[in-house]
Design a protein around this motif. Sequence first.
Motif, PDB file in Angstrom:
ATOM      1  N   TYR A   1       0.823  -1.222   0.000  1.00  0.00           N
ATOM      2  CA  TYR A   1       0.000   0.000   0.000  1.00  0.00           C
ATOM      3  C   TYR A   1       0.854   1.269   0.000  1.00  0.00           C
ATOM      4  CZ  TYR A   1      -3.726   3.170   1.634  1.00  0.00           C
ATOM      5  OH  TYR A   1      -4.610   4.202   1.787  1.00  0.00           O
TER       6      TYR A   1
ATOM      7  N   ASN B   1       4.186   1.425   1.538  1.00  0.00           N
ATOM      8  CA  ASN B   1       5.538   1.099   2.017  1.00  0.00           C
ATOM      9  C   ASN B   1       5.715   1.297   3.522  1.00  0.00           C
ATOM     10  OD1 ASN B   1       8.128   0.052   1.452  1.00  0.00           O
ATOM     11  ND2 ASN B   1       9.025   2.106   1.545  1.00  0.00           N
TER      12      ASN B   1
ATOM     13  N   SER C   1       5.198  -0.958   5.893  1.00  0.00           N
ATOM     14  CA  SER C   1       5.912  -2.145   6.389  1.00  0.00           C
ATOM     15  C   SER C   1       7.325  -2.194   5.812  1.00  0.00           C
ATOM     16  CB  SER C   1       5.154  -3.421   6.016  1.00  0.00           C
ATOM     17  OG  SER C   1       3.799  -3.285   6.351  1.00  0.00           O
TER      18      SER C   1
ATOM     19  N   TYR D   1      -4.339  -6.085   5.295  1.00  0.00           N
ATOM     20  CA  TYR D   1      -5.324  -5.734   4.276  1.00  0.00           C
ATOM     21  C   TYR D   1      -6.585  -6.551   4.538  1.00  0.00           C
ATOM     22  CZ  TYR D   1      -0.644  -4.763   2.614  1.00  0.00           C
ATOM     23  OH  TYR D   1       0.666  -4.371   2.546  1.00  0.00           O
ATOM     24  N   LYS D   2      -7.666  -5.860   4.895  1.00  0.00           N
ATOM     25  CA  LYS D   2      -8.933  -6.533   5.227  1.00  0.00           C
ATOM     26  C   LYS D   2      -8.703  -7.624   6.272  1.00  0.00           C
ATOM     27  CE  LYS D   2     -11.124  -5.183   1.004  1.00  0.00           C
ATOM     28  NZ  LYS D   2     -11.347  -5.494  -0.379  1.00  0.00           N
TER      29      LYS D   2
END
Length: 157
Positions: free
Chosen positions: A11, A13, A15, A54-55
Amino acid sequence: MKSLIIYSSEYKNNSGKISQIFAKKLSGDLINLRDESDIDIDHYDLIGFGSGVYKESLSPKLYRMVEKLNLKGKNVFVFSTSGIGMKFYNNRLIKLLESKGAIMKGSFACKGSFISKEFSDNKIFALMDRLSQGHPNDKDFQKAEQFIDQIMVSLNR
Ligand SMILES: Cc1cc2nc3c(=O)[nH]c(=O)nc-3n(C[C@H](O)[C@H](O)[C@H](O)COP(=O)(O)O)c2cc1C
């Protein structure tokens, strides 16, 4: 001791930034799953696995890659960045790694900024969005370094 960080940061960066802190602190190697899928872990003594959330899930790419690895007896740790910044998102990956015989050395999580409007009208996400802005920040980077310090202490015991 040779260390490797394997991460997926799809998404913003967020992480990726934490991964860089870990790799620098450990003088280790860094692999972005976007660039590589065939990974040889034989020569590494400590491997960190992480991604954004993510979700409600870490990256499926990361799970698929872990499935392929022989992790018996390997020291590992897990990390994530998410809007909420909680460690519980790491639990599924921890279970998978342990089921493959890895030795779990720790779990790290911090907030990572996101724009809620991009994927939800939910008011809870709007609040999380506000609280996540600016993360990961210097304090998060400091905590990431302290996390590595603790792992090093436990490995040298
Ligand atoms: C499609 C999407 C879904 C997300 N779902 C969640 C979620 O379920 N829980 C949460 O705390 N954060 C959620 N977030 C926020 C991200 O976890 C956060 O921005 C993270 O730092 C992204 O990491 P990256 O920049 O390394 O990809 C979501 C972000 C995106 C783009």
